[in-house]
Design a protein around this motif. Structure first.
Motif, mmCIF file in Angstrom:
data_model
loop_
_atom_site.group_PDB
_atom_site.id
_atom_site.type_symbol
_atom_site.label_atom_id
_atom_site.label_comp_id
_atom_site.label_asym_id
_atom_site.label_seq_id
_atom_site.Cartn_x
_atom_site.Cartn_y
_atom_site.Cartn_z
ATOM 1 N N ASP A 1 76.758 47.989 67.881
ATOM 2 C CA ASP A 1 77.485 49.249 68.026
ATOM 3 C C ASP A 1 78.699 49.082 68.935
ATOM 4 N N GLU A 2 78.510 48.313 70.007
ATOM 5 C CA GLU A 2 79.625 48.088 70.921
ATOM 6 C C GLU A 2 80.753 47.327 70.229
ATOM 7 N N LEU A 3 80.378 46.353 69.414
ATOM 8 C CA LEU A 3 81.381 45.563 68.690
ATOM 9 C C LEU A 3 82.143 46.444 67.697
ATOM 10 N N VAL A 4 81.426 47.334 67.003
ATOM 11 C CA VAL A 4 82.072 48.230 66.041
ATOM 12 C C VAL A 4 83.046 49.159 66.754
ATOM 13 N N ARG A 5 82.660 49.671 67.906
ATOM 14 C CA ARG A 5 83.550 50.550 68.678
ATOM 15 C C ARG A 5 84.800 49.790 69.121
ATOM 16 N N HIS A 6 84.614 48.549 69.533
ATOM 17 C CA HIS A 6 85.745 47.747 69.974
ATOM 18 C C HIS A 6 86.703 47.485 68.803
ATOM 19 N N ALA A 7 86.139 47.158 67.627
ATOM 20 C CA ALA A 7 86.977 46.925 66.445
ATOM 21 C C ALA A 7 87.711 48.199 66.049
ATOM 22 N N GLY A 8 87.029 49.345 66.177
ATOM 23 C CA GLY A 8 87.667 50.622 65.840
ATOM 24 C C GLY A 8 88.822 50.927 66.763
ATOM 25 N N ALA A 9 88.657 50.615 68.041
ATOM 26 C CA ALA A 9 89.740 50.862 68.995
ATOM 27 C C ALA A 9 90.959 49.994 68.687
ATOM 28 N N LEU A 10 90.724 48.781 68.230
ATOM 29 C CA LEU A 10 91.829 47.867 67.947
ATOM 30 C C LEU A 10 92.484 48.125 66.593
ATOM 31 N N PHE A 11 91.672 48.413 65.579
ATOM 32 C CA PHE A 11 92.191 48.454 64.221
ATOM 33 C C PHE A 11 92.012 49.807 63.526
ATOM 34 N N GLY A 12 91.426 50.787 64.218
ATOM 35 C CA GLY A 12 91.159 52.073 63.575
ATOM 36 C C GLY A 12 92.404 52.813 63.141
ATOM 37 N N GLY A 13 93.533 52.518 63.760
ATOM 38 C CA GLY A 13 94.755 53.224 63.408
ATOM 39 C C GLY A 13 95.510 52.644 62.237
ATOM 40 N N LEU A 14 95.009 51.548 61.678
ATOM 41 C CA LEU A 14 95.700 50.937 60.544
ATOM 42 C C LEU A 14 95.595 51.817 59.306
ATOM 43 N N SER A 15 96.620 51.788 58.484
ATOM 44 C CA SER A 15 96.642 52.602 57.270
ATOM 45 C C SER A 15 95.573 52.125 56.298
ATOM 46 N N SER A 16 94.970 53.069 55.609
ATOM 47 C CA SER A 16 93.959 52.723 54.608
ATOM 48 C C SER A 16 94.560 52.603 53.210
ATOM 49 N N HIS A 17 95.877 52.793 53.123
ATOM 50 C CA HIS A 17 96.517 52.683 51.819
ATOM 51 C C HIS A 17 96.428 51.241 51.308
ATOM 52 N N SER A 18 96.308 51.100 50.002
ATOM 53 C CA SER A 18 96.222 49.761 49.417
ATOM 54 C C SER A 18 97.564 49.045 49.540
ATOM 55 N N VAL A 19 97.482 47.761 49.633
ATOM 56 C CA VAL A 19 98.689 46.946 49.749
ATOM 57 C C VAL A 19 99.356 46.843 48.384
ATOM 58 N N PRO A 20 100.675 47.032 48.288
ATOM 59 C CA PRO A 20 101.355 46.906 46.992
ATOM 60 C C PRO A 20 101.115 45.520 46.393
ATOM 61 N N SER A 21 100.956 45.488 45.084
ATOM 62 C CA SER A 21 100.654 44.216 44.427
ATOM 63 C C SER A 21 101.825 43.249 44.471
ATOM 64 N N GLY A 22 103.038 43.756 44.434
ATOM 65 C CA GLY A 22 104.209 42.884 44.500
ATOM 66 C C GLY A 22 104.447 42.147 43.194
ATOM 67 N N GLU A 23 105.438 41.294 43.197
ATOM 68 C CA GLU A 23 105.795 40.536 42.004
ATOM 69 C C GLU A 23 104.985 39.247 41.947
#
Length: 227
Positions: A1-23
């Protein structure tokens, strides 16, 4: 649980939108050279190769070991030990998400590039014509499996491998499955892959270190391999 909270603090603000496929990348081949002179001339020959998720990706990996994976490989024995045409030579197969490249790299003398390219072509031709025996296939497989098992001892190597798999194919491949796919390769799959290299009309050649002649050498080597 502590590890999940730490990961959330570091990366929770990242966008959940999918990455464009590109060419999608396309392997087009060609010749490239630098006129800068070096003590040794470096030659790289590249062929289109399977992407990570494609069926013959592991055929490319095993064939690279068979052709130029270490001192007991075909190219090292023929080009360096028997004929003294280069200081070093090896083959490698890189697979990305949408494409790949099969490479042969050699460090040689300026006047030896032409003869060396003939040797590289001849070894691939021999493999394409059924000249592969079970012993060299077994050696190539053992080399790859050893590398896989040894990499499990490095946390950095394992993290890099997992990240590459997630970004390229979307899931993790257990070491057992990778070894199983390596073991599934036969002399027939090696012959078929070598034939694909020979029939490619999009070979890429790069030469550096031969001074003003680098461009001319690159074009002549490519003409030999594409013919």
């Amino acid at each position: 649980d502590e590890l999940v909270r730490h990961a959330g603090a570091l990366f929770g603000g990242l966008s959940s939108h999918s990455v464009p496929s590109g060419e999608i990348a396309q392997f087009v081949g060609g010749a490239c050279a630098s006129e800068r002179p070096f003590e040794q001339t470096h030659l790289i020959v590249g062929f289109a190769s399977p992407a990570v998720g494609q069926e013959d990706f592991f055929a490319a990996q095993v064939f690279s070991g068979l052709l130029g994976g270490g001192m007991s490989s075909r190219l090292f024995q023929t080009a360096r030990e028997e004929r003294g045409l280069c200081y070093s030579i090896y083959a490698s197969a890189w697979g990305l998400k949408d494409c790949g490249m099969f490479n042969v790299h050699a460090a040689t003398g300026r006047d030896m590039v032409g003869e060396l390219s003939e040797v590289v072509a001849a070894e691939i031709e021999d493999c394409a014509n059924g000249g592969i025996d079970q012993r060299e296939l077994a050696r190539a497989k053992a080399q790859i499996k050893t590398g896989i098992l040894m990499s499990l001892e490095s946390s950095a190597a394992r993290a890099e491998q997992m990240a590459r798999q997630l970004m390229s194919i979307g899931h993790l491949l257990p070491a057992e499955e990778i070894i199983e796919r390596v073991e599934a390769q036969t002399t027939e799959t090696m012959t078929a892959f070598a034939r694909k290299l020979l029939t490619s009309d999009k070979t890429a050649v790069s030469v550096v270190g031969a001074g003003a002649k680098s461009g001319e050498i690159a074009e002549s080597v490519r003409a030999r391999l594409v013919a």
